[in-house]
Design a protein around this motif. Sequence first.
Motif, PDB file in Angstrom:
ATOM      1  N   ASP A 110       0.795  -1.229   0.000  1.00 31.11           N
ATOM      2  CA  ASP A 110       0.000   0.000   0.000  1.00 31.11           C
ATOM      3  C   ASP A 110       0.825   1.274   0.000  1.00 31.11           C
ATOM      4  N   ARG A 137      -0.861  -8.678   0.081  1.00 27.51           N
ATOM      5  CA  ARG A 137      -1.261  -7.407  -0.521  1.00 27.51           C
ATOM      6  C   ARG A 137      -0.281  -7.008  -1.628  1.00 27.51           C
ATOM      7  N   GLU A 191     -12.191  -5.208  -1.383  1.00 30.67           N
ATOM      8  CA  GLU A 191     -12.028  -5.222  -2.827  1.00 30.67           C
ATOM      9  C   GLU A 191     -11.451  -6.549  -3.288  1.00 30.67           C
ATOM     10  N   ASN A 228     -10.058  -4.715   4.210  1.00 32.06           N
ATOM     11  CA  ASN A 228      -9.110  -3.801   4.848  1.00 32.06           C
ATOM     12  C   ASN A 228      -9.677  -3.213   6.148  1.00 32.06           C
TER      13      ASN A 228
END
Length: 854
Positions: free
Chosen positions: A256, A299, A380, A399
Amino acid sequence: MSLQTHMLILIIVLFLLSSSALSQDEKKEKGVTYDGRSLIINGKRELLFSGSVHYPRASPEMWQGIFDKAKEGGINVIQTYYNFEGNYDLVKFIKMIGDSGLYATLRLGPFIQAEWNYGYTLFIFYFILKLKSTKFANTRLNFNGLPIWLRDVQNITFRTNSEPFKYHMEKFVKMIIDKMKDAKLFAPQGGPIILAQIENEYNTIQPAFEAEGSKYIQWAGKMAVGLNAGVPWMMCKQTDAPDPVINACNGRHCGDTFAGPNKPYKPSLWTENWTAQFRVFGDPPSQRSAEDLAFSTARFFSKDGSLANYYMYFGGTNFGRTAAAFVTTRYYDEAPLDEYGLRREPKWGHLRDLHTALKLSKKALLWGSASVQILGKGVEAQVYEKSGSNICAAFLCNNNSRDAATVTFRGSEYYLPRHSISILPDCKTVVYNTQTTRDSVPSQVVAQHNVRTFHRSKKANKNFQWQMAQEKVPTYRDTPDRQKRPQELIFMTKDTSDYLWYTTRIELEREDLPFKENTKPVLEVANLGHAMHTFVNGEFVGTGHGSKTEKSFVFTKAIPLKIGTNEITLLGMTMGLPDSGVYLERRMAGVHTVALKGLMTGTLDITQNGWGHKVGIDGEKLGVYTQEGSQKVKWKTSEGRGPPLTWYKAFFDEPEGQNPVVIELSNMSKGMAWVNGKSIGRYWTSFLSPLGQPSQAAYHIPRSYMKPTENLLVLFEEIGGNPEGIQIQTVTRDIICSIITENHPARVKSWERKDSVIHSVDDTGTKAHLECPKSKVITKVHFASYGNPIGVCGQFVEGDCKSSDAKNIVEQYCVGKQSCEVPFEHEVFDKGNNLCPDVKKTLAIQVKCGRGKD
Ligand SMILES: *[C@@H]1O[C@H](CO)[C@@H](O)[C@H](O)[C@H]1NC(C)=O
Ligand SMILES: *[C@@H]1O[C@H](CO)[C@@H](O)[C@H](O)[C@H]1NC(C)=O
Ligand SMILES: *[C@@H]1O[C@H](CO)[C@@H](O)[C@H](O)[C@H]1NC(C)=O
Ligand SMILES: CC(=O)N[C@H]1CO[C@H](CO)[C@@H](O)[C@@H]1O
């Protein structure tokens, strides 16, 4: 053993589905190249799961075991730093990596930080060559004594556009590349090295050098690439990495936080995925949970990542004087393999299962095209799909840090625990979720837990007969190197020792000293770091020290002074050299200013009083920690707690069995320990963490340092301690646990579809999986409860809902076996009794592994 049946079935199915899909973009050529998606190794794309292992931090006998466990944990790349000293034979290490079927990436630095003394392991070999022709040639060269040499090069500024620095750096990097080429260790030559790194996290200091910093980084990239190693180069955290050098991410959450490669034709690499945090003396224990780590890695791969490196996968031990300033001797013990190379569970197993799930998704990840679908608030799906084929993998990411979510994806319903990612290698079946225990998803793999225990060794602790010898406190007369004021410590020691003696003397008259009873003058020493022991007229009066964050400190203490000549002796020291930040070459340590307060004449500044200096302590120079050197001093029998600056010596037998060995030193204070002449590192048990515990109480003695009997153990204790309290212990992780909770809708609809893959999955159900270390079997079931038990591995307690014979059932499945699987099923534990119907069931099991008889 690691794969559950359903995963195997999935592998086969996915393989059949996609065997035709080998992409044309794989060219069968030698060498390592890259494009925007991944590295291409000898014509093949790979997902790379890399683990940092610094070989000087393990004894060579441990290497193979570490590689085996890394490989079993799904690691396919070992990342290491560089150094050639003594046993630390890098060529051998890299060859062994290759022979184990793993790739290697080489971080050449030369600046590496890594909590290593002065951050410069890399220069060492070079220095050895170079020193042969200098005035230092006859100095005993120790592992970390050398980098200091660079500091004294005229006009040098480290890590910037400084000609002398660049000159030495280039020479060094070239020398190493040549050495690697000679040994044929680069991938194009058939060796395991696929990637190399130049510099390290330069962006943290670049602003200080402004334009010169940018010039330097451009130069470094060009220089490295110009060496034609045949593998790509990377720089971590270097947004302006010059082409073709790849800029990589370091941090905890690169999925991220990473803005991505600086060019579309470079792949997304993560060079340091911190598995925890290294610790310094004074720190409380630190943890980074397996779940958080797995989340970040998943991720990253869900967002185009193709290589992630765990820093560290195995941390190990900072033997000798190799630790950087204040860093504990134990290094990244919280990594998936702990300090002793034992699997830390659930971290090791949970990451292994993640790697398996990602490998199942490999075709879709590397050849599919990516899309994102928002499924809800904070939820998502990252989907990779290859059009015209069945190849499809999805990451369902929740998340939300507090709430679980149930989402619909492609017509099916999925339960996503809070802050977690589910991996669906066929876009349908969840084979992995990044959460572990408490919040499991049906039929996903659940990693076991384990507990580390320390056991007093019977064999090693009998017959400890401690002897002691005193280190002499020098007077001004004993220290011929005189200067007006106290000198900077690192400049004086050149890192040949931690210690520098400072001496001065002052004459006092009757009128100088306070008349009142109980009032004593006060000594005030401003010290630039890192620690100092103070003696007045040969008597110890106290200790002062700084910390990693504030290295300097002021020592203040009322001291007994007499009429006539008073000797003030200060033992200054570093606790490892600094390893980070700008202007490393200008760091200072040691006594700065000294004053006597509370004299009748007021304050007397004695900074310019004339000071004697002496580098190192006598015992160190005599090598009293060796068999030969120990005969050069007089020993006497030790009784109870001894005074400061005492050498202790005793002999012990090697502990029984094969488990790792430690020495427990919490009854001592601060110093260093040696076994058969080898330093096992600095200890500092009197520097307590905010929890009131030593940051490190047990210190690793590699088995290879020991012989069966009569091992010479020597300690230098600076402050005082009672050696009677010392224990030799063995270490195990033989208590293993599994805990699963049915915290989910019992069965997900889609799983009942008439699809062969899904059916096989559904059939297997969730199982508690328990596996002992190799060559051990489950000898005992400590605890087993089906109902609502609470607690963690090592401390389970039954709840008010429990089935009656869980322990018996688990015994039948597990005792006598190296590994076992216990179905998490109503029918197995509750045979038709409607046990507490309103309670979500948990199965908690704790067993012990042993060698059969214990
Ligand atoms: C060091 O720098 C000074 C000032 O820039 C210069 O005069 C001198 O020649 C330099 N010395 C060396 C050895 O490069
Ligand atoms: C996930 O949440 C964290 C804060 O809880 C936030 O920093 C991060 O950007 C979020 N990521 C996504 C993909 O929403
Ligand atoms: C060692 O320390 C422990 C805990 O502080 C203490 O109980 C014990 O008496 C000490 N042993 C010796 C020999 O001093
Ligand atoms: C937080 C953390 O673990 N940082 C480490 C990142 O890796 C470098 C090694 O290059 C270490 O020096 C840092 O301490």
